[in-house]
Design a protein around this motif. Sequence first.
Motif, PDB file in Angstrom:
ATOM      1  N   ARG A  76      10.312  -9.020 -13.086  1.00  0.00           N
ATOM      2  CA  ARG A  76       9.637  -7.722 -13.061  1.00  0.00           C
ATOM      3  C   ARG A  76      10.533  -6.696 -12.383  1.00  0.00           C
ATOM      4  O   ARG A  76      11.287  -7.023 -11.467  1.00  0.00           O
ATOM      5  CB  ARG A  76       8.306  -7.791 -12.299  1.00  0.00           C
ATOM      6  N   ALA A  77      10.431  -5.455 -12.805  1.00  0.00           N
ATOM      7  CA  ALA A  77      11.254  -4.393 -12.228  1.00  0.00           C
ATOM      8  C   ALA A  77      10.730  -3.950 -10.861  1.00  0.00           C
ATOM      9  O   ALA A  77      11.507  -3.654  -9.958  1.00  0.00           O
ATOM     10  CB  ALA A  77      11.309  -3.194 -13.170  1.00  0.00           C
ATOM     11  N   ALA A  78       9.409  -3.908 -10.708  1.00  0.00           N
ATOM     12  CA  ALA A  78       8.811  -3.410  -9.470  1.00  0.00           C
ATOM     13  C   ALA A  78       8.845  -4.481  -8.383  1.00  0.00           C
ATOM     14  O   ALA A  78       8.610  -5.658  -8.646  1.00  0.00           O
ATOM     15  CB  ALA A  78       7.372  -2.988  -9.711  1.00  0.00           C
ATOM     16  N   ILE A  79       9.152  -4.040  -7.178  1.00  0.00           N
ATOM     17  CA  ILE A  79       9.061  -4.968  -6.058  1.00  0.00           C
ATOM     18  C   ILE A  79       7.614  -4.970  -5.559  1.00  0.00           C
ATOM     19  O   ILE A  79       6.884  -3.992  -5.761  1.00  0.00           O
ATOM     20  CB  ILE A  79      10.049  -4.622  -4.922  1.00  0.00           C
ATOM     21  N   PRO A  80       7.182  -6.064  -4.938  1.00  0.00           N
ATOM     22  CA  PRO A  80       5.793  -6.108  -4.469  1.00  0.00           C
ATOM     23  C   PRO A  80       5.561  -5.108  -3.336  1.00  0.00           C
ATOM     24  O   PRO A  80       6.469  -4.812  -2.562  1.00  0.00           O
ATOM     25  CB  PRO A  80       5.633  -7.553  -3.984  1.00  0.00           C
ATOM     26  N   ALA A  81       4.346  -4.612  -3.264  1.00  0.00           N
ATOM     27  CA  ALA A  81       3.965  -3.668  -2.207  1.00  0.00           C
ATOM     28  C   ALA A  81       2.816  -4.271  -1.415  1.00  0.00           C
ATOM     29  O   ALA A  81       1.822  -4.720  -1.999  1.00  0.00           O
ATOM     30  CB  ALA A  81       3.551  -2.332  -2.805  1.00  0.00           C
ATOM     31  N   LEU A  82       2.966  -4.299  -0.114  1.00  0.00           N
ATOM     32  CA  LEU A  82       1.892  -4.746   0.766  1.00  0.00           C
ATOM     33  C   LEU A  82       1.010  -3.542   1.047  1.00  0.00           C
ATOM     34  O   LEU A  82       1.446  -2.567   1.664  1.00  0.00           O
ATOM     35  CB  LEU A  82       2.459  -5.322   2.065  1.00  0.00           C
ATOM     36  N   GLU A  83      -0.223  -3.595   0.564  1.00  0.00           N
ATOM     37  CA  GLU A  83      -1.178  -2.516   0.798  1.00  0.00           C
ATOM     38  C   GLU A  83      -1.952  -2.815   2.078  1.00  0.00           C
ATOM     39  O   GLU A  83      -2.461  -3.920   2.252  1.00  0.00           O
ATOM     40  CB  GLU A  83      -2.166  -2.395  -0.357  1.00  0.00           C
ATOM     41  N   LEU A  84      -2.026  -1.821   2.944  1.00  0.00           N
ATOM     42  CA  LEU A  84      -2.749  -1.945   4.209  1.00  0.00           C
ATOM     43  C   LEU A  84      -3.791  -0.843   4.296  1.00  0.00           C
ATOM     44  O   LEU A  84      -3.499   0.326   4.009  1.00  0.00           O
ATOM     45  CB  LEU A  84      -1.783  -1.809   5.393  1.00  0.00           C
ATOM     46  N   ARG A  85      -5.015  -1.225   4.698  1.00  0.00           N
ATOM     47  CA  ARG A  85      -6.092  -0.260   4.948  1.00  0.00           C
ATOM     48  C   ARG A  85      -6.596  -0.506   6.361  1.00  0.00           C
ATOM     49  O   ARG A  85      -7.025  -1.621   6.680  1.00  0.00           O
ATOM     50  CB  ARG A  85      -7.239  -0.440   3.961  1.00  0.00           C
ATOM     51  N   PHE A  86      -6.571   0.521   7.150  1.00  0.00           N
ATOM     52  CA  PHE A  86      -6.942   0.387   8.561  1.00  0.00           C
ATOM     53  C   PHE A  86      -8.343   0.917   8.812  1.00  0.00           C
ATOM     54  O   PHE A  86      -8.679   2.012   8.374  1.00  0.00           O
ATOM     55  CB  PHE A  86      -5.939   1.148   9.432  1.00  0.00           C
ATOM     56  N   GLN A  87      -9.140   0.103   9.494  1.00  0.00           N
ATOM     57  CA  GLN A  87     -10.433   0.524  10.021  1.00  0.00           C
ATOM     58  C   GLN A  87     -10.312   0.405  11.543  1.00  0.00           C
ATOM     59  O   GLN A  87     -10.755  -0.588  12.140  1.00  0.00           O
ATOM     60  CB  GLN A  87     -11.570  -0.366   9.495  1.00  0.00           C
ATOM     61  N   GLU A  88      -9.652   1.389  12.144  1.00  0.00           N
ATOM     62  CA  GLU A  88      -9.328   1.324  13.559  1.00  0.00           C
ATOM     63  C   GLU A  88     -10.557   1.196  14.442  1.00  0.00           C
ATOM     64  O   GLU A  88     -10.524   0.506  15.457  1.00  0.00           O
ATOM     65  CB  GLU A  88      -8.487   2.538  13.972  1.00  0.00           C
ATOM     66  N   LYS A 117       0.158  -5.769  -3.906  1.00  0.00           N
ATOM     67  CA  LYS A 117       0.133  -5.067  -5.187  1.00  0.00           C
ATOM     68  C   LYS A 117       1.371  -5.590  -5.918  1.00  0.00           C
ATOM     69  O   LYS A 117       2.503  -5.219  -5.591  1.00  0.00           O
ATOM     70  CB  LYS A 117       0.207  -3.556  -4.986  1.00  0.00           C
ATOM     71  N   ALA A 118       1.139  -6.508  -6.850  1.00  0.00           N
ATOM     72  CA  ALA A 118       2.238  -7.189  -7.538  1.00  0.00           C
ATOM     73  C   ALA A 118       1.870  -7.402  -8.998  1.00  0.00           C
ATOM     74  O   ALA A 118       0.697  -7.415  -9.355  1.00  0.00           O
ATOM     75  CB  ALA A 118       2.528  -8.525  -6.853  1.00  0.00           C
ATOM     76  N   ASP A 119       2.882  -7.600  -9.808  1.00  0.00           N
ATOM     77  CA  ASP A 119       2.670  -7.793 -11.244  1.00  0.00           C
ATOM     78  C   ASP A 119       2.310  -9.222 -11.605  1.00  0.00           C
ATOM     79  O   ASP A 119       1.769  -9.470 -12.672  1.00  0.00           O
ATOM     80  CB  ASP A 119       3.945  -7.411 -12.013  1.00  0.00           C
ATOM     81  N   GLU A 169       3.238  -2.935  12.652  1.00  0.00           N
ATOM     82  CA  GLU A 169       4.509  -3.005  11.939  1.00  0.00           C
ATOM     83  C   GLU A 169       4.493  -4.110  10.883  1.00  0.00           C
ATOM     84  O   GLU A 169       3.742  -5.068  10.991  1.00  0.00           O
ATOM     85  CB  GLU A 169       5.654  -3.289  12.907  1.00  0.00           C
ATOM     86  N   VAL A 170       5.352  -3.956   9.906  1.00  0.00           N
ATOM     87  CA  VAL A 170       5.617  -4.984   8.897  1.00  0.00           C
ATOM     88  C   VAL A 170       7.117  -5.254   8.961  1.00  0.00           C
ATOM     89  O   VAL A 170       7.918  -4.322   9.038  1.00  0.00           O
ATOM     90  CB  VAL A 170       5.207  -4.517   7.487  1.00  0.00           C
ATOM     91  N   ALA A 171       7.505  -6.500   8.920  1.00  0.00           N
ATOM     92  CA  ALA A 171       8.916  -6.885   9.062  1.00  0.00           C
ATOM     93  C   ALA A 171       9.701  -6.566   7.791  1.00  0.00           C
ATOM     94  O   ALA A 171      10.188  -7.456   7.096  1.00  0.00           O
ATOM     95  CB  ALA A 171       9.018  -8.356   9.425  1.00  0.00           C
ATOM     96  N   THR A 172       9.840  -5.279   7.498  1.00  0.00           N
ATOM     97  CA  THR A 172      10.520  -4.862   6.267  1.00  0.00           C
ATOM     98  C   THR A 172      12.019  -5.151   6.297  1.00  0.00           C
ATOM     99  O   THR A 172      12.668  -5.086   5.256  1.00  0.00           O
ATOM    100  CB  THR A 172      10.286  -3.367   5.991  1.00  0.00           C
ATOM    101  N   TYR A 210      12.148  -7.822   1.024  1.00  0.00           N
ATOM    102  CA  TYR A 210      12.392  -6.740   0.079  1.00  0.00           C
ATOM    103  C   TYR A 210      11.044  -6.358  -0.523  1.00  0.00           C
ATOM    104  O   TYR A 210      10.629  -6.868  -1.551  1.00  0.00           O
ATOM    105  CB  TYR A 210      13.379  -7.210  -0.988  1.00  0.00           C
ATOM    106  N   ILE A 211      10.327  -5.468   0.173  1.00  0.00           N
ATOM    107  CA  ILE A 211       8.977  -5.064  -0.202  1.00  0.00           C
ATOM    108  C   ILE A 211       8.779  -3.577   0.091  1.00  0.00           C
ATOM    109  O   ILE A 211       9.533  -2.982   0.851  1.00  0.00           O
ATOM    110  CB  ILE A 211       7.900  -5.876   0.554  1.00  0.00           C
ATOM    111  N   ASP A 212       7.747  -3.042  -0.509  1.00  0.00           N
ATOM    112  CA  ASP A 212       7.253  -1.727  -0.134  1.00  0.00           C
ATOM    113  C   ASP A 212       6.001  -1.943   0.710  1.00  0.00           C
ATOM    114  O   ASP A 212       5.338  -2.974   0.605  1.00  0.00           O
ATOM    115  CB  ASP A 212       6.901  -0.893  -1.369  1.00  0.00           C
ATOM    116  N   VAL A 213       5.655  -0.952   1.514  1.00  0.00           N
ATOM    117  CA  VAL A 213       4.433  -0.985   2.306  1.00  0.00           C
ATOM    118  C   VAL A 213       3.662   0.296   2.027  1.00  0.00           C
ATOM    119  O   VAL A 213       4.226   1.390   2.100  1.00  0.00           O
ATOM    120  CB  VAL A 213       4.728  -1.130   3.810  1.00  0.00           C
ATOM    121  N   ILE A 214       2.394   0.145   1.687  1.00  0.00           N
ATOM    122  CA  ILE A 214       1.505   1.276   1.445  1.00  0.00           C
ATOM    123  C   ILE A 214       0.433   1.261   2.524  1.00  0.00           C
ATOM    124  O   ILE A 214      -0.323   0.306   2.650  1.00  0.00           O
ATOM    125  CB  ILE A 214       0.835   1.168   0.049  1.00  0.00           C
TER     126      ILE A 214
END
Length: 141
Positions: free
Chosen positions: A66-78, A88-90, A128-131, A135-139
């Motif tokens: 796949r061309a897209a790298i995976p993205a780790l989606e994070l939603r915070f409820q502080e 978010k992956a193919d 933090e995410v250990a980017t 090799y990932i994106d973080v949303i």
Amino acid sequence: DQYFKGALFLHTLRSVIDDDTRWRQLLRAYCDRFKYSNIMTEDVVAFFNQRTGRNLTPIFDQYLRRAAIPALELRFQESDGVVSYRWKADIEGFAMPVKVGRRTNWQIIQPTTEWKTLKTELKKDDFEVATDLYYIDVIRN
């Protein structure tokens, strides 16, 4: 560009293995097994699956097919002290572990493509995410 992406994938795979001694042994065994051979991607995947005892096929498929790298989606409820996360992956079944939290005290989570939650005392800006290891994106939402 492809060489650079390949190197980043190998570094990501090394971080998934999370044991440098074992990683070096795997690389030596890989070179010994396949030297002087023409091989297919399936041979490499089967080798790593067998030697690690893990199904790494979805990780290889996501990065190599796949061309897209995976993205780790994070939603915070502080207010609740919770972060929700997913990949978010193919590739269906993509469930690569990743280190999150604080650099001084990483926590390994096993995201899937379905939402999961994690209790945390960290606020959105401190989480933090250990980017540098993957090799990932973080949303962040």
